[in-house]
Write a protein that holds these residues in place. Sequence first.
Motif, short mmCIF file in Angstrom:
data_model
loop_
_atom_site.label_atom_id
_atom_site.label_comp_id
_atom_site.label_asym_id
_atom_site.label_seq_id
_atom_site.Cartn_x
_atom_site.Cartn_y
_atom_site.Cartn_z
N ALA A 186 5.67 -3.43 -1.59
CA ALA A 186 5.04 -4.29 -0.59
C ALA A 186 4.26 -3.47 0.42
O ALA A 186 3.21 -3.91 0.92
CB ALA A 186 6.11 -5.12 0.13
N VAL A 187 4.74 -2.25 0.72
CA VAL A 187 4.04 -1.37 1.66
C VAL A 187 2.74 -0.88 1.03
O VAL A 187 1.69 -0.85 1.67
CB VAL A 187 4.93 -0.19 2.08
CG1 VAL A 187 4.17 0.76 3.00
CG2 VAL A 187 6.19 -0.70 2.78
N ARG A 188 2.80 -0.49 -0.25
CA ARG A 188 1.58 -0.08 -0.95
C ARG A 188 0.58 -1.23 -0.97
O ARG A 188 -0.62 -1.04 -0.79
CB ARG A 188 1.91 0.36 -2.38
CG ARG A 188 2.68 1.66 -2.48
CD ARG A 188 2.55 2.28 -3.86
NE ARG A 188 3.03 1.41 -4.92
CZ ARG A 188 4.26 1.45 -5.43
NH1 ARG A 188 5.16 2.29 -4.92
NH2 ARG A 188 4.61 0.65 -6.41
N ALA A 189 1.07 -2.44 -1.22
CA ALA A 189 0.18 -3.60 -1.23
C ALA A 189 -0.51 -3.76 0.12
O ALA A 189 -1.72 -4.00 0.18
CB ALA A 189 0.97 -4.86 -1.57
N ALA A 190 0.24 -3.62 1.22
CA ALA A 190 -0.36 -3.75 2.56
C ALA A 190 -1.42 -2.69 2.80
O ALA A 190 -2.50 -2.97 3.34
CB ALA A 190 0.74 -3.66 3.62
#
Length: 201
Positions: free
Chosen positions: A122-126
């Motif tokens: 989810a952090v990579r996506a952000a």
Amino acid sequence: MDAQLRDRAVDQAYRDHAPDVYRVAYGIVRDPDEALDTTHDAFARAWERWEQYDSQRPLRAWLHGIVVHLALDRVRRRRVRALAVPVLGGRAAVEAGSDFDPATDIARRQVVDEALATLRPAVRAALILRHYYGYDYAQIGQFLGMASGTVGSTLSRAHAELRGRLQPESPSSIHPSPVTAGPVRPRLRSTDQPDPPEVLP
């Protein structure tokens, strides 16, 4: 909507946006084959839900929302399989100057790529949605199901963690990356990640 009209609309969407959708998928799942499968799944889902698309909104943002959720679901399933198996028996082009060294550049970007791989999906996506595509915090929050304030704190922690991991590298190896630089649209064929899917005629 007539099935033929829907087919033509989704085909055109694929031609226009498949590389972008693939890039987001790859940034989350970190595997070229899974990213390609996720891209195909995203357009299949878009076909199924085409009547839900609001033509007053950008199509690319709608597709990004679909692929983010599918990619995160794929990563979650991967984690479940990784836990179950023991029980049951892998940037954009860099501007080249007169002192440009391709080997050093490849090594540097590999370090950045490895650092990104340590972050939660989810952090990579952000990070990808913010720095590759320039979405604001509210839009990212809608994609990921979190408050815009949470998006800001998530990005701040991710930046700090990446700086810590990349500290041994020279400053020039940090700033050109799409993570710490401002929003930059990468070239579609980058050496630090697999080629996006080809658009079939």
